[in-house]
Scaffold this motif. Structure first.
Motif, PDB file in Angstrom:
ATOM      1  N   SER A  69       0.766  -1.304   0.115  1.00  0.00           N
ATOM      2  CA  SER A  69       0.030   0.163  -0.063  1.00  0.00           C
ATOM      3  C   SER A  69       0.745   1.214  -0.061  1.00  0.00           C
ATOM      4  O   SER A  69       0.256   2.317   0.362  1.00  0.00           O
ATOM      5  N   CYS A  70       1.986   1.091  -0.490  1.00  0.00           N
ATOM      6  CA  CYS A  70       2.819   2.382  -0.440  1.00  0.00           C
ATOM      7  C   CYS A  70       3.373   2.792  -1.742  1.00  0.00           C
ATOM      8  O   CYS A  70       3.007   2.095  -2.761  1.00  0.00           O
ATOM      9  N   SER A  71       3.762   4.080  -1.823  1.00  0.00           N
ATOM     10  CA  SER A  71       4.161   4.638  -3.207  1.00  0.00           C
ATOM     11  C   SER A  71       5.498   3.870  -3.492  1.00  0.00           C
ATOM     12  O   SER A  71       6.183   3.197  -2.878  1.00  0.00           O
ATOM     13  N   ASN A  72       5.811   3.978  -4.956  1.00  0.00           N
ATOM     14  CA  ASN A  72       7.040   3.528  -5.419  1.00  0.00           C
ATOM     15  C   ASN A  72       8.123   3.914  -4.756  1.00  0.00           C
ATOM     16  O   ASN A  72       9.281   3.164  -4.390  1.00  0.00           O
ATOM     17  N   TYR A  73       8.452   5.115  -4.037  1.00  0.00           N
ATOM     18  CA  TYR A  73       9.447   5.518  -3.461  1.00  0.00           C
ATOM     19  C   TYR A  73       9.635   4.752  -2.176  1.00  0.00           C
ATOM     20  O   TYR A  73      10.922   4.288  -1.978  1.00  0.00           O
ATOM     21  N   MET A  74       8.532   4.388  -1.507  1.00  0.00           N
ATOM     22  CA  MET A  74       8.660   3.854  -0.197  1.00  0.00           C
ATOM     23  C   MET A  74       8.933   2.347  -0.256  1.00  0.00           C
ATOM     24  O   MET A  74       9.299   1.663   0.145  1.00  0.00           O
ATOM     25  N   LYS A  75       8.419   1.642  -1.590  1.00  0.00           N
ATOM     26  CA  LYS A  75       8.481   0.294  -1.832  1.00  0.00           C
ATOM     27  C   LYS A  75       9.931   0.088  -2.187  1.00  0.00           C
ATOM     28  O   LYS A  75      10.540  -0.768  -1.803  1.00  0.00           O
ATOM     29  N   GLN A  76      10.648   0.925  -2.831  1.00  0.00           N
ATOM     30  CA  GLN A  76      12.058   0.786  -3.106  1.00  0.00           C
ATOM     31  C   GLN A  76      12.599   0.912  -1.979  1.00  0.00           C
ATOM     32  O   GLN A  76      13.814   0.022  -1.876  1.00  0.00           O
ATOM     33  N   PHE A  77      12.491   1.824  -1.190  1.00  0.00           N
ATOM     34  CA  PHE A  77      13.256   2.040   0.253  1.00  0.00           C
ATOM     35  C   PHE A  77      12.874   0.756   0.993  1.00  0.00           C
ATOM     36  O   PHE A  77      13.991   0.221   1.535  1.00  0.00           O
ATOM     37  N   LEU A  78      11.915   0.315   1.343  1.00  0.00           N
ATOM     38  CA  LEU A  78      11.474  -0.737   1.940  1.00  0.00           C
ATOM     39  C   LEU A  78      12.245  -2.256   1.559  1.00  0.00           C
ATOM     40  O   LEU A  78      12.840  -2.950   1.878  1.00  0.00           O
ATOM     41  N   GLU A  79      12.505  -2.194  -0.025  1.00  0.00           N
ATOM     42  CA  GLU A  79      13.135  -3.052  -0.649  1.00  0.00           C
ATOM     43  C   GLU A  79      14.766  -3.419  -0.166  1.00  0.00           C
ATOM     44  O   GLU A  79      15.355  -4.184  -0.105  1.00  0.00           O
ATOM     45  N   ILE A  80      15.219  -2.002  -0.230  1.00  0.00           N
ATOM     46  CA  ILE A  80      16.646  -2.003   0.057  1.00  0.00           C
ATOM     47  C   ILE A  80      16.917  -2.427   1.456  1.00  0.00           C
ATOM     48  O   ILE A  80      17.792  -2.818   1.833  1.00  0.00           O
TER      49      ILE A  80
END
Length: 178
Positions: A69-80
Motif C-alpha cells: 500500500s505504499c508509493s514507489n519510493y517507499m516500496k523501493q526504500f523498503l526493498e533496500i
C-alpha cells in the motif's frame, strides 16, 4: 541505542528524506511512515522483527505487507532495507525519518496540555504563537487534558517546551522555599 545503530538509522532516514524532498513527495512519505509506525508501535511486531530466532524470510514477508500500500519510493526504500537485512531497524529508521522530515521542512506536531479543553479560538491563537515563537509550521495540534496541571498550559514542539502550568509554578515555588 549504540552509536553504530544510530549511524545506520540516520543514513537510511536521511536517504529517504532526501528522495522525498527531491521528488516533492514529503506529504506522501510522511503519511506512509506514520501508517507503518502505527503498526510498528506494537512491541510484539518490533520484537518479531528483532528476534534472531525468527527466520529472515518471515520478517521479509511482514515488511513486504507494507509495500502493498505504499508509493514507489517507499516500496523501493523498503526493498533496500530487505536486501540489506535491516528489518530489525525498521522501527528506529521510521522514527528517524519523521524526525528528519520535521527538521528539513520545519513542520512539526505541536502538543499542548491543558487542565480543560481549549476552544477553537484558543487553539488558533496558541498555534499562531507557537509558530511565531518557535519559527515552525504546525502539522498537527495534539491536545491533551491533564487536570493535574491545575491551570495554564504546557506546549511541546520541536524538542522545546513552554510550561506555564500552575503545577510547575508551585513546584518552582516549593524549590525556592527550601
Amino acid at each position: 541505542m549504540d552509536k553504530k545503530t544510530q549511524a545506520v538509522t540516520e543514513i537510511y532516514a536521511k536517504s529517504l528524506v532526501e528522495v522525498a524532498l527531491e521528488r516533492d513527495s514529503v506529504p506522501i512519505i510522511y503519511d506512509e511512515v506514520r501508517a507503518i509506525l502505527s503498526v510498528l508501535d506494537d512491541q510484539q511486531v518490533q520484537d518479531f522483527l528483532a528476534s534472531k530466532a525468527i527466520d529472515l524470510s518471515a520478517k521479509s514477508e511482514v515488511v513486504r505487507l507494507f509495500q502493498e500500500s505504499c508509493s514507489n519510493y517507499m516500496k523501493q526504500f523498503l526493498e533496500i532495507i530487505l536486501q540489506n537485512e535491516r528489518q530489525q531497524l525498521l522501527y528506529l529508521i521510521m522514527k528517524e525519518v519523521l524526525k528528519e522530515l520535521s527538521l528539513k521542512t520545519h513542520i512539526f506536531d505541536i502538543e499542548v496540555t491543558t487542565a480543560v479543553a481549549l476552544s477553537d479560538d484558543q487553539k488558533e491563537r496558541l498555534t499562531a504563537l507557537v509558530e511565531k515563537k518557535f519559527a515552525l509550521t504546525k502539522r498537527n495540534l495534539i491536545e491533551k487534558i491533564d487536570d493535574e496541571i491545575i491551570g495554564g498550559f504546557i506546549i511541546k514542539a520541536n524538542n522545546k517546551v513552554i510550561d506555564t502550568s500552575i503545577r510547575s509554578q508551585l513546584q518552582e515555588l516549593k524549590m525556592n522555599l527550601k
